[in-house]
Design a protein around this motif. Sequence first.
Motif, PDB file in Angstrom:
ATOM      1  N   ASN A   8       0.827  -1.204   0.000  1.00 50.21           N
ATOM      2  CA  ASN A   8       0.000   0.000   0.000  1.00 50.21           C
ATOM      3  C   ASN A   8       0.866   1.260   0.000  1.00 50.21           C
ATOM      4  O   ASN A   8       0.599   2.218  -0.749  1.00 50.21           O
ATOM      5  N   SER A   9       1.906   1.273   0.817  1.00 47.23           N
ATOM      6  CA  SER A   9       2.786   2.442   0.885  1.00 47.23           C
ATOM      7  C   SER A   9       3.540   2.640  -0.434  1.00 47.23           C
ATOM      8  O   SER A   9       3.681   3.771  -0.923  1.00 47.23           O
ATOM      9  N   ILE A  12       1.480   4.300  -3.140  1.00 47.46           N
ATOM     10  CA  ILE A  12       1.385   5.754  -3.014  1.00 47.46           C
ATOM     11  C   ILE A  12       2.671   6.417  -3.498  1.00 47.46           C
ATOM     12  O   ILE A  12       2.629   7.445  -4.183  1.00 47.46           O
ATOM     13  N   GLY A  16       2.596   8.783  -6.622  1.00 44.95           N
ATOM     14  CA  GLY A  16       3.002  10.170  -6.413  1.00 44.95           C
ATOM     15  C   GLY A  16       4.120  10.600  -7.334  1.00 44.95           C
ATOM     16  O   GLY A  16       4.106  11.712  -7.882  1.00 44.95           O
ATOM     17  N   PHE A 116      -5.493   8.965   2.948  1.00 49.76           N
ATOM     18  CA  PHE A 116      -4.563   7.852   2.937  1.00 49.76           C
ATOM     19  C   PHE A 116      -4.282   7.275   4.334  1.00 49.76           C
ATOM     20  O   PHE A 116      -4.088   6.077   4.486  1.00 49.76           O
ATOM     21  N   SER A 142      -4.656  -0.739  -2.345  1.00 47.06           N
ATOM     22  CA  SER A 142      -3.465  -0.204  -3.000  1.00 47.06           C
ATOM     23  C   SER A 142      -3.734   0.185  -4.443  1.00 47.06           C
ATOM     24  O   SER A 142      -3.145   1.145  -4.955  1.00 47.06           O
ATOM     25  N   ASP A 145      -5.411   3.509  -4.327  1.00 44.47           N
ATOM     26  CA  ASP A 145      -4.475   4.512  -3.815  1.00 44.47           C
ATOM     27  C   ASP A 145      -3.428   4.903  -4.851  1.00 44.47           C
ATOM     28  O   ASP A 145      -2.997   6.057  -4.892  1.00 44.47           O
ATOM     29  N   ALA A 149      -3.163   8.701  -5.805  1.00 42.24           N
ATOM     30  CA  ALA A 149      -1.907   9.422  -5.597  1.00 42.24           C
ATOM     31  C   ALA A 149      -1.411  10.047  -6.895  1.00 42.24           C
ATOM     32  O   ALA A 149      -0.934  11.190  -6.908  1.00 42.24           O
ATOM     33  N   ALA A 164       3.304   8.529   2.001  1.00 43.77           N
ATOM     34  CA  ALA A 164       3.489   7.105   2.271  1.00 43.77           C
ATOM     35  C   ALA A 164       4.215   6.878   3.598  1.00 43.77           C
ATOM     36  O   ALA A 164       4.012   5.835   4.245  1.00 43.77           O
ATOM     37  N   GLN A 167       1.714   7.300   6.528  1.00 43.08           N
ATOM     38  CA  GLN A 167       0.745   6.221   6.372  1.00 43.08           C
ATOM     39  C   GLN A 167       1.333   4.889   6.827  1.00 43.08           C
ATOM     40  O   GLN A 167       0.686   4.121   7.543  1.00 43.08           O
TER      41      GLN A 167
END
Length: 242
Positions: A8-9, A12, A16, A116, A142, A145, A149, A164, A167
């Motif tokens: 998930n992180s 992002i 991004g 987020f 994810s 996201d 992002a 991220a 989060q």
Amino acid sequence: MPIGIIINSFSIILGGILGGFLGHLLSEDFKKQITLIFGVCSMAMGIPSISQMANMPAVILAIILGTSLGLIFHFNEKINFAAALMQRPIAKFPQQELTLSHEEFMSTLVTIIVLFCASGTGIFGSLTEGMTGDHTILIAKSILDFFTAAIFACNIGYVVAVIAIPQFIVFFCLFLIAAVIFPLTTPSMILDFKACGGFLMLATGFRMIKVKMFPTADMIPAMLLVMPISWIWTTWIVPLLG
């Protein structure tokens, strides 16, 4: 191993960076219109969670009390300060020219930090992974996201990727304490918790489409109060009413 949280992180971070790099290729009208779509998606994600709440009075009370605490202790200002700190190192690097005013920039940044880091789906997914090892909820999150992002980075730049970090910290802490929290919960407490997160998602959606700027950052303490209030409601109040 918090596989879902890591994925998930990274989604992002990648979204991004991609949005910040390619944002100048998209027209302002496209970015504006697609942001409205993501706002509707956020609202659509929140509504099913709200509809499943077990104890409406408990959830409403938690939101009112939690938001009141957030307003009293200026939670939104603290989130704004953290957002400004996140932006400082990114501002040193060359990036696209932004058309947003400083107020619009900070408002958008705070909105996506809440989206987020404090969504009911993300928090519940982190607790679930910590307790059962099931990371499917976070992996599904994810996908959304990543695109969210990317689109927001088109508007406000690479700083989206930095979200991220907080989060991951929030979700990893939940992952670690899940073994302590889950045995103390009941199915109705979980439903009320998800419903509270649904209200935050709904309010975030309204902010994204700029219909009403709800104090979503100040609503975050409600997520801490909703489970205890739900337990008190079902254990003490409901028997008295019955």
